[in-house]
Design a protein around this motif. Sequence first.
Motif, PDB file in Angstrom:
ATOM      1  N   MET A  12      -7.372   8.617  29.185  1.00 23.97           N
ATOM      2  CA  MET A  12      -8.622   9.266  28.815  1.00 23.97           C
ATOM      3  C   MET A  12      -9.755   8.881  29.778  1.00 23.97           C
ATOM      4  SD  MET A  12      -8.670   9.085  24.638  1.00 23.97           S
ATOM      5  CE  MET A  12      -9.349   7.434  24.622  1.00 23.97           C
ATOM      6  N   PHE A  13     -10.529   9.879  30.169  1.00 22.34           N
ATOM      7  CA  PHE A  13     -11.730   9.646  30.959  1.00 22.34           C
ATOM      8  C   PHE A  13     -12.953  10.034  30.135  1.00 22.34           C
ATOM      9  CE2 PHE A  13      -8.659   9.973  34.453  1.00 22.34           C
ATOM     10  CZ  PHE A  13      -9.056   8.899  35.240  1.00 22.34           C
ATOM     11  N   GLY A  14     -14.000   9.212  30.224  1.00 21.09           N
ATOM     12  CA  GLY A  14     -15.207   9.488  29.466  1.00 21.09           C
ATOM     13  C   GLY A  14     -16.460   9.078  30.213  1.00 21.09           C
ATOM     14  N   ALA A  15     -17.592   9.222  29.551  1.00 17.22           N
ATOM     15  CA  ALA A  15     -18.883   8.795  30.085  1.00 17.22           C
ATOM     16  C   ALA A  15     -19.653   8.143  28.945  1.00 17.22           C
ATOM     17  CB  ALA A  15     -19.657   9.968  30.662  1.00 17.22           C
ATOM     18  N   ALA A  16     -20.667   7.329  29.299  1.00 14.76           N
ATOM     19  CA  ALA A  16     -21.340   6.523  28.276  1.00 14.76           C
ATOM     20  C   ALA A  16     -22.850   6.524  28.437  1.00 14.76           C
ATOM     21  CB  ALA A  16     -20.822   5.081  28.332  1.00 14.76           C
ATOM     22  N   THR A  17     -23.511   6.268  27.308  1.00 14.25           N
ATOM     23  CA  THR A  17     -24.943   5.953  27.254  1.00 14.25           C
ATOM     24  C   THR A  17     -25.140   4.949  26.115  1.00 14.25           C
ATOM     25  OG1 THR A  17     -25.476   7.713  25.667  1.00 14.25           O
ATOM     26  CG2 THR A  17     -25.648   8.270  28.020  1.00 14.25           C
ATOM     27  N   ALA A  18     -26.390   4.558  25.880  1.00 13.81           N
ATOM     28  CA  ALA A  18     -26.724   3.711  24.731  1.00 13.81           C
ATOM     29  C   ALA A  18     -28.025   4.221  24.126  1.00 13.81           C
ATOM     30  CB  ALA A  18     -26.867   2.252  25.157  1.00 13.81           C
ATOM     31  N   SER A  19     -28.180   4.030  22.834  1.00 14.68           N
ATOM     32  CA  SER A  19     -29.254   4.672  22.074  1.00 14.68           C
ATOM     33  C   SER A  19     -30.643   4.434  22.671  1.00 14.68           C
ATOM     34  CB  SER A  19     -29.210   4.226  20.613  1.00 14.68           C
ATOM     35  OG  SER A  19     -29.245   2.813  20.501  1.00 14.68           O
ATOM     36  N   TYR A  20     -31.071   3.180  22.810  1.00 15.89           N
ATOM     37  CA  TYR A  20     -32.441   2.951  23.269  1.00 15.89           C
ATOM     38  C   TYR A  20     -32.640   3.452  24.694  1.00 15.89           C
ATOM     39  CZ  TYR A  20     -37.033   1.096  24.094  1.00 15.89           C
ATOM     40  OH  TYR A  20     -38.377   1.009  24.395  1.00 15.89           O
ATOM     41  N   GLN A  21     -31.599   3.455  25.479  1.00 20.66           N
ATOM     42  CA  GLN A  21     -31.734   3.827  26.884  1.00 20.66           C
ATOM     43  C   GLN A  21     -31.930   5.316  27.104  1.00 20.66           C
ATOM     44  OE1 GLN A  21     -28.135   1.167  27.988  1.00 20.66           O
ATOM     45  NE2 GLN A  21     -29.410   1.163  29.818  1.00 20.66           N
ATOM     46  N   VAL A  22     -31.556   6.137  26.128  1.00 21.15           N
ATOM     47  CA  VAL A  22     -31.632   7.589  26.347  1.00 21.15           C
ATOM     48  C   VAL A  22     -32.356   8.369  25.258  1.00 21.15           C
ATOM     49  CG1 VAL A  22     -29.513   7.613  27.739  1.00 21.15           C
ATOM     50  CG2 VAL A  22     -29.364   8.093  25.273  1.00 21.15           C
ATOM     51  N   ALA A  48     -21.213  13.862  39.891  1.00 18.38           N
ATOM     52  CA  ALA A  48     -20.835  14.579  38.671  1.00 18.38           C
ATOM     53  C   ALA A  48     -19.783  15.625  38.987  1.00 18.38           C
ATOM     54  CB  ALA A  48     -22.058  15.226  38.036  1.00 18.38           C
ATOM     55  N   LYS A  49     -19.956  16.297  40.093  1.00 12.42           N
ATOM     56  CA  LYS A  49     -18.979  17.320  40.491  1.00 12.42           C
ATOM     57  C   LYS A  49     -17.645  16.664  40.849  1.00 12.42           C
ATOM     58  CE  LYS A  49     -22.924  20.002  42.030  1.00 12.42           C
ATOM     59  NZ  LYS A  49     -23.740  20.456  43.184  1.00 12.42           N
ATOM     60  N   TRP A  50     -17.722  15.502  41.510  1.00 16.73           N
ATOM     61  CA  TRP A  50     -16.489  14.774  41.828  1.00 16.73           C
ATOM     62  C   TRP A  50     -15.803  14.301  40.555  1.00 16.73           C
ATOM     63  CZ3 TRP A  50     -15.113   9.757  40.674  1.00 16.73           C
ATOM     64  CH2 TRP A  50     -13.920   9.303  41.269  1.00 16.73           C
ATOM     65  N   TYR A  51     -16.583  13.759  39.603  1.00 17.92           N
ATOM     66  CA  TYR A  51     -16.001  13.232  38.376  1.00 17.92           C
ATOM     67  C   TYR A  51     -15.379  14.345  37.540  1.00 17.92           C
ATOM     68  CZ  TYR A  51     -15.475   9.796  34.604  1.00 17.92           C
ATOM     69  OH  TYR A  51     -14.967   8.942  33.656  1.00 17.92           O
ATOM     70  N   SER A  52     -15.991  15.521  37.555  1.00 16.49           N
ATOM     71  CA  SER A  52     -15.436  16.637  36.785  1.00 16.49           C
ATOM     72  C   SER A  52     -14.077  17.061  37.345  1.00 16.49           C
ATOM     73  CB  SER A  52     -16.395  17.833  36.788  1.00 16.49           C
ATOM     74  OG  SER A  52     -16.522  18.390  38.078  1.00 16.49           O
ATOM     75  N   LYS A  53     -13.903  16.912  38.655  1.00 22.42           N
ATOM     76  CA  LYS A  53     -12.591  17.214  39.228  1.00 22.42           C
ATOM     77  C   LYS A  53     -11.583  16.136  38.839  1.00 22.42           C
ATOM     78  CE  LYS A  53     -10.213  18.405  43.508  1.00 22.42           C
ATOM     79  NZ  LYS A  53     -10.338  18.644  44.971  1.00 22.42           N
ATOM     80  N   LEU A  54     -12.029  14.874  38.850  1.00 24.14           N
ATOM     81  CA  LEU A  54     -11.160  13.768  38.450  1.00 24.14           C
ATOM     82  C   LEU A  54     -10.653  13.957  37.018  1.00 24.14           C
ATOM     83  CD1 LEU A  54     -10.036  10.794  38.591  1.00 24.14           C
ATOM     84  CD2 LEU A  54     -12.303  10.086  37.786  1.00 24.14           C
ATOM     85  N   SER A 113     -23.482  19.580  26.539  1.00 19.03           N
ATOM     86  CA  SER A 113     -23.062  20.610  27.504  1.00 19.03           C
ATOM     87  C   SER A 113     -22.760  19.992  28.870  1.00 19.03           C
ATOM     88  CB  SER A 113     -24.137  21.692  27.631  1.00 19.03           C
ATOM     89  OG  SER A 113     -25.281  21.222  28.333  1.00 19.03           O
ATOM     90  N   LEU A 114     -23.488  18.937  29.235  1.00 20.72           N
ATOM     91  CA  LEU A 114     -23.184  18.226  30.481  1.00 20.72           C
ATOM     92  C   LEU A 114     -21.820  17.540  30.387  1.00 20.72           C
ATOM     93  CD1 LEU A 114     -26.604  16.502  31.296  1.00 20.72           C
ATOM     94  CD2 LEU A 114     -25.798  18.759  32.011  1.00 20.72           C
ATOM     95  N   LEU A 115     -21.541  16.948  29.245  1.00 24.17           N
ATOM     96  CA  LEU A 115     -20.241  16.308  29.032  1.00 24.17           C
ATOM     97  C   LEU A 115     -19.117  17.335  29.111  1.00 24.17           C
ATOM     98  CD1 LEU A 115     -21.415  14.068  26.106  1.00 24.17           C
ATOM     99  CD2 LEU A 115     -20.492  13.183  28.260  1.00 24.17           C
ATOM    100  N   LYS A 116     -19.357  18.506  28.557  1.00 27.52           N
ATOM    101  CA  LYS A 116     -18.366  19.585  28.639  1.00 27.52           C
ATOM    102  C   LYS A 116     -18.163  19.995  30.093  1.00 27.52           C
ATOM    103  CE  LYS A 116     -15.642  22.730  26.843  1.00 27.52           C
ATOM    104  NZ  LYS A 116     -14.372  22.343  26.174  1.00 27.52           N
ATOM    105  N   GLU A 117     -19.258  20.069  30.830  1.00 30.77           N
ATOM    106  CA  GLU A 117     -19.204  20.389  32.258  1.00 30.77           C
ATOM    107  C   GLU A 117     -18.387  19.352  33.020  1.00 30.77           C
ATOM    108  OE1 GLU A 117     -22.844  19.953  35.018  1.00 30.77           O
ATOM    109  OE2 GLU A 117     -22.876  22.063  34.411  1.00 30.77           O
ATOM    110  N   LEU A 118     -18.527  18.089  32.625  1.00 31.53           N
ATOM    111  CA  LEU A 118     -17.760  17.016  33.268  1.00 31.53           C
ATOM    112  C   LEU A 118     -16.280  17.065  32.909  1.00 31.53           C
ATOM    113  CD1 LEU A 118     -20.034  13.853  32.873  1.00 31.53           C
ATOM    114  CD2 LEU A 118     -19.489  15.043  35.002  1.00 31.53           C
ATOM    115  N   GLY A 119     -15.964  17.684  31.781  1.00 33.74           N
ATOM    116  CA  GLY A 119     -14.563  17.761  31.359  1.00 33.74           C
ATOM    117  C   GLY A 119     -14.032  16.465  30.781  1.00 33.74           C
ATOM    118  N   VAL A 120     -14.916  15.609  30.252  1.00 31.87           N
ATOM    119  CA  VAL A 120     -14.479  14.308  29.748  1.00 31.87           C
ATOM    120  C   VAL A 120     -13.707  14.448  28.441  1.00 31.87           C
ATOM    121  CG1 VAL A 120     -16.315  13.015  30.877  1.00 31.87           C
ATOM    122  CG2 VAL A 120     -16.686  13.935  28.567  1.00 31.87           C
TER     123      VAL A 120
END
Length: 498
Positions: free
Chosen positions: A35-45, A480-486, A91-98
């Motif tokens: 599985m590939f994913g991306a992360a954030t944290a509540s206060y930071q975003v 982001a474009k590279w990661y979406s291909k990955l 929608s960005l996460l969907k674009e990344l394909g995570v």
Amino acid sequence: MALSSVFFISILISYYSVKSYGEELNTKKFPKDFMFGAATASYQVEGAWNEDGKGENNWDHITHLVPSPILNNDTGDIACDSYHKYKEDVSLLKELGVDFYRFSLSWSRILPSGFDNEVNQLGVEYYRNLIKELRAHNITPVVTIFHWDLPQTIQDLGGLQNDFFIDRYVDFARVCFREFGEEVKYWITFNEPSSICYLGYGRGWLMGLASSPGIGEYLCDHNLLRAHAKAWRMYDDEFRKSQNGVVGISISGDWIEPSTDSSADLEASETLLQFTFGLYIHPIVHGDYPEVVRTNVDKRSVLQGFSQSRLPRFTQEEVQLIRGTSDFIGINMYTTSLVTPRGSDNISDISFEADTGVTSWKPEEWENSGSSWLKVYPKGARQLLKWLGSNYKGVKLIITENGYSDNNGTLEDDKRISYYQRYLSNIRDAMEFDGVDLFGYTAWSLLDNFEWISGYSQKFGLYQVDFNSPNRTRTAKKSAKWYSKLTRTKCIVDDCTE
């Protein structure tokens, strides 16, 4: 290992590799179920620091101090405004394909007073909507219960240094499992205990900005581990059968490289690894602190005149409580340090660093990032995973953070792409050649965001955020474009081998 086996593996590495920044890359695909994913944290975003019934947390308090301890007087009052823009973020996460999105829950948004007598339904609804949006796009939510933002009411009572914290955390976790557990199957109790405890209560850089070196971090560690274990047991007893989820914890730290191959430097490396990773994983797997940690702190405490060790002891009941309380271990990895034994020991030095008996540093000649603490050393990723796999056999691992910073948020971020490629190559090597049981990888971060005391000066995002725009406009970087291909090919280069 037989010489013929070594030769065969060297041929494989050569065959399945290309070069990036002069380093060989493993070009074999990651497994189909990886599985590939991306992360954030509540206060930071999130922003929306005082909207819809949210209570004050420690970062709201810290960032509004005058004078401010935060670079450029930055705050997370608006941050990336993800509270209002969560659909755009999905929608960005969907674009990344995570496959998954790792995010955290704001304790004070859900329990404004910090206590479970009052649940803020608007806060609960925000996270329900985010989870619903993720699942509608086939993105799995991976939820961190505590990522450094503590209700100020609890911080005022001593925060994680007070035993009182343990049951308050369990109360909060129960609310989270009850409100979101039908839709969330991956839970992380705490993000980076060492940052919370060592940087928070030892160095005074996080949490309440109060430092108690050599004492505060150990009180925090002890309470955090007991809180983690009680929350895991509570999930196991009350929710697992009906919700069928898994609960883990995310540990962070450098790979610790001996500065030479001398026995003294090798021992220094092992010692600091135990103080960094073993301090948390060893109790969870085996029930108690690593022997070298216990021995060092106990010995120095006696010599310093303390009536008991600065590192608290678990009762036998607590050993049983803590042992076995993780379905997986998350690893946040970024960089490497070199080590050697300290010189003469100043016994009056009451600190975590003195307890380790080790000196660590990062060589000037190593490749820089936008963060002074993050030097690029991709080989450390494989070495760390190999060490973890060897010391904690049978434990499932997931990389819950890995990433690269710059200071300008450039869209042409080739250095970030190279960082990801080289680290992922070493991660693939650890899986293929070292037998490490790793089931996922998380890029830090989805967005440029608030980087704690560094404000907005360090950019980790796959997407640039314009913090001068009221709209907080997001723009895809080259990475982001590279990661979406990955994520779609499971391949770190254009042409992979099976």
